[in-house]
Enzyme design. Structure first.
Site, short mmCIF file in Angstrom:
data_model
loop_
_atom_site.label_atom_id
_atom_site.label_comp_id
_atom_site.label_asym_id
_atom_site.label_seq_id
_atom_site.Cartn_x
_atom_site.Cartn_y
_atom_site.Cartn_z
N LYS A 78 37.42 29.00 40.25
CA LYS A 78 36.60 28.39 41.38
C LYS A 78 36.38 27.10 41.07
CE LYS A 78 34.27 32.77 42.83
NZ LYS A 78 35.01 33.15 43.76
N ASP A 90 24.00 34.44 37.36
CA ASP A 90 25.69 34.42 37.93
C ASP A 90 25.69 32.97 38.57
OD1 ASP A 90 27.86 34.61 39.41
OD2 ASP A 90 27.33 36.25 40.52
N CYS A 141 32.07 40.34 49.89
CA CYS A 141 31.56 40.93 48.54
C CYS A 141 30.22 40.69 48.50
CB CYS A 141 32.17 40.27 47.29
SG CYS A 141 34.10 40.57 47.30
N HIS A 157 26.47 38.94 44.50
CA HIS A 157 28.03 39.70 44.95
C HIS A 157 28.10 40.94 44.48
CE1 HIS A 157 32.06 39.17 43.74
NE2 HIS A 157 32.30 38.34 44.74
N GLN A 182 29.22 30.11 41.84
CA GLN A 182 29.12 29.09 42.72
C GLN A 182 28.56 27.97 42.44
OE1 GLN A 182 31.23 29.41 45.43
NE2 GLN A 182 31.56 31.54 45.29
C1 LIG Z 1 28.62 34.57 43.32
C2 LIG Z 1 29.73 35.06 42.85
N1 LIG Z 1 29.85 35.85 41.51
C3 LIG Z 1 30.72 36.42 41.18
C4 LIG Z 1 31.96 36.48 41.65
C5 LIG Z 1 33.21 37.04 40.88
O1 LIG Z 1 34.09 36.04 40.54
P1 LIG Z 1 35.32 36.78 39.76
O2 LIG Z 1 36.18 37.51 40.94
O3 LIG Z 1 36.34 35.76 39.30
O4 LIG Z 1 34.94 37.63 38.75
C6 LIG Z 1 32.23 35.49 42.80
C7 LIG Z 1 33.52 35.32 43.65
O5 LIG Z 1 34.14 36.08 43.76
C8 LIG Z 1 31.16 35.05 43.32
O6 LIG Z 1 30.84 34.01 44.55
#
Ligand SMILES: Cc1ncc(COP(=O)(O)O)c(C=O)c1O
Lengths: 403, 114
Positions: free
Chosen positions: A222, A196, A360, A122, A199
């Site tokens: 999430k 990370d 993203c 991401h 998910q």
């Molecule tokens: C795999 C992953 N990492 C990071 C994020 C970032 O999350 P956040 O926008 O809550 O910081 C997301 C979601 O948008 C994601 O799906």
């Protein structure tokens, strides 16, 4: 406990909305989940009965707020088998990764050191490390992803020379479950392995000890929690070594005119007034998820994905692993001849919410040679009928576009 | 949103062989790409066309824009406003603000290059 979707759905009144005259079919939980009444009530109840600033006053309400705040930290810690002092509150996953970049990265990385990511990350797990590499003249390497959306295992050896490896557990764009347990032992001594888990923590049982990671990040919104709360898990000895990220109140034990002393972790990394209501909400979300059971949630989502794969209409090209044991409740696809944004707009007119675009993960889409894709993502409140509705909507779009 | 007329419009892609100008641009967030071709003589646009790939809205709005500017002088086209361009489209994007950038892609390419 029996897994009863209909009963679960009653806790999420937003799912009864009608959108464009049709019942809402919410298939975008990978972007953000809906929130059950229990969480909303917990936040409201906090403001009704305990609201005050934490760690500051000695009066009743302040003590009360501090008690519920620290109790929430315990709930969150035990959910991933960590200790409460290893749980740092941030705004979201992105801020947790930035904290690691600024605090760990800026203090430890030297010119020529290697940072390893994967091509499916991401943006929030790419851009901070890219900045670190630029600022420190470090080398950035990527573990490639193959056509099926799986990481190339023969490139895991890149980790042997890495000072930082940061990898997503489950791909938000493909649903791929990465073999984190296999990767963690490859990190050399004096290097760190970051996961990370944005998910994965919401969708399956996670045990940081079993995963063997040094740091792990996730984001409350999430996983049925409010927006504005994210979690950084870090091994105690690492958090102790690291310099603070933000400076100010709460993170200090002593302040003099020309010098200050830092609190111990996690407070060292929590400058300023936190979003206490969101922390309370997240703890309640975790209670809710735990009462249903993370294993049950994981199997429910797997069932939905398998069903969706089996029933997908013709001309739907599905990305990601074919082997369902390597895939979570995320389904990315394109319909030949229809741009994913157009598909999403047509499905929206049927009340169906999916995500379209590059999710993203622009480097991943570039690697796969796709301008974008449509993504349906499932959670505990989704049903097979909703999968049927999705494919019916896709059939309608195909007819409209004559493909 | 009524898609049918847009689908027809979006098929009007045409590369121009004898263009005097061609401007290319993209929306990096969604990968949509548009090239606008102009044949200009004595400051007047004799012919205009577009080519590209992307969603129905970016393609259809490029079709409408290139049709609209045909026969106009460069001065007239420079005066074209964002609002007037969106009006050409004739559909309401107020409930789909995320699609505005698709609708504006060709307009921005033209404006930036003229
Ligand atoms: C795999 C992953 N990492 C990071 C994020 C970032 O999350 P956040 O926008 O809550 O910081 C997301 C979601 O948008 C994601 O799906």
């Amino acid at each position: 406990m029996m897994f009863d979707v209909e009963k679960i759905r009653k806790d999420f009144p937003i799912l009864d909305l009608r959108v464009n005259g049709k019942p809402l079919v919410y298939l975008d939980s990978a972007a953000t989940s809906q929130k059950p009444l229990q969480v909303l009530d917990a936040v409201r109840n906090y403001y009704l009965t305990s609201n005050s600033n934490v760690h500051r006053g000695v009066h009743y309400l302040s003590e009360q707020a501090t008690i519920v705040f620290e109790k929430a930290r315990k709930t969150i810690a035990s959910f991933i088998n960590a200790n409460p002092e290893e749980i740092v509150f941030t705004k979201n996953s992105t801020e947790a990764l930035n904290l690691l970049m600024y605090s760990y990265g800026m203090s430890k990385i030297k010119e020529g050191d290697r940072i390893v990511l994967s091509e499916m990350e991401h943006h929030s797990n790419i851009v901070p490390w890219q900045q670190l590499a630029i600022r420190k003249k470090a080398e950035l390497s990527y573990i490639p992803v193959n056509k099926e959306g799986i990481l190339e295992e023969n490139a895991f050896s890149l980790m042997e020379k890495a000072s930082i490896t940061s990898i997503m557990h489950i791909s938000n764009a493909l649903g791929t479950i990465n073999p984190i347990g296999k990767m963690a032992p490859l990190a050399k001594e004096n290097s760190v392995f970051i996961v990370d888990a944005s998910q994965s923590v919401p969708h399956m049982p996670i045990d940081v000890k079993k995963l063997g990671c040094d740091f792990l990040v996730f984001t409350g919104h999430k996983m049925l929690g409010p927006m504005g709360i994210g979690i950084l898990y870090g091994k105690k000895e690492l958090l102790e070594e690291m310099p603070p990220f933000l400076f100010g109140g709460e993170m200090i034990t002593e302040v003099h005119k020309y010098s200050s002393k830092w609190s111990t972790p996690p407070q060292k990394f929590e400058a300023g007034t936190p979003d206490v209501g969101a922390v309370i909400g997240l703890a309640k979300a975790i209670d809710y998820l735990s009462s249903i059971g993370m294993e049950n949630i994981h199997s429910h989502e797997k069932e939905l994905v398998s069903y969706a794969l089996e029933t997908a209409p013709e001309n739907v090209e599905i990305y990601g692993p074919k082997d369902s044991s390597k895939r979570a409740g995320i389904l990315s696809f394109n319909v030949k001849g229809i741009h994913s944004h157009d598909l999403s707009t047509i499905l929206d007119s049927e009340g169906i919410a999916i995500r379209a675009g590059n999710h993203c993960a622009q480097p991943l889409h570039e690697k796969l040679g796709l301008p974008g894709s449509a993504r349906a993502s499932f959670y505990l409140y989704n049903t097979k009928e909703e999968v049927d509705a999705l494919w019916k909507g896709v059939e309608k779009a195909k007819k409209l576009f004559g493909v | 949103m009524d898609f049918e007329p847009l689908i027809e419009l979006s098929k009007k892609k045409r590369k121009m062989q004898d263009s005097t100008h061609s401007f290319k641009g993209s929306n990096s967030s969604c990968g949509d790409e548009v090239t606008i071709f102009l044949r200009v003589k004595n400051d007047r646009i004799e012919d205009a066309s577009f080519d590209g790939r992307g969603c129905i809205i970016s393609m259809a709005s490029a079709a409408l824009l290139t049709e609209h500017i045909k026969g106009k002088t460069l001065e007239e086209v420079k005066k074209l406003t964002k609002e007037a361009h969106l009006e050409l489209l004739g559909f309401d994007l107020s409930r789909n603000p995320s699609r505005l950038k698709c609708a504006l892609l060709s307009f921005i390419i033209l404006k930036e290059n003229l």
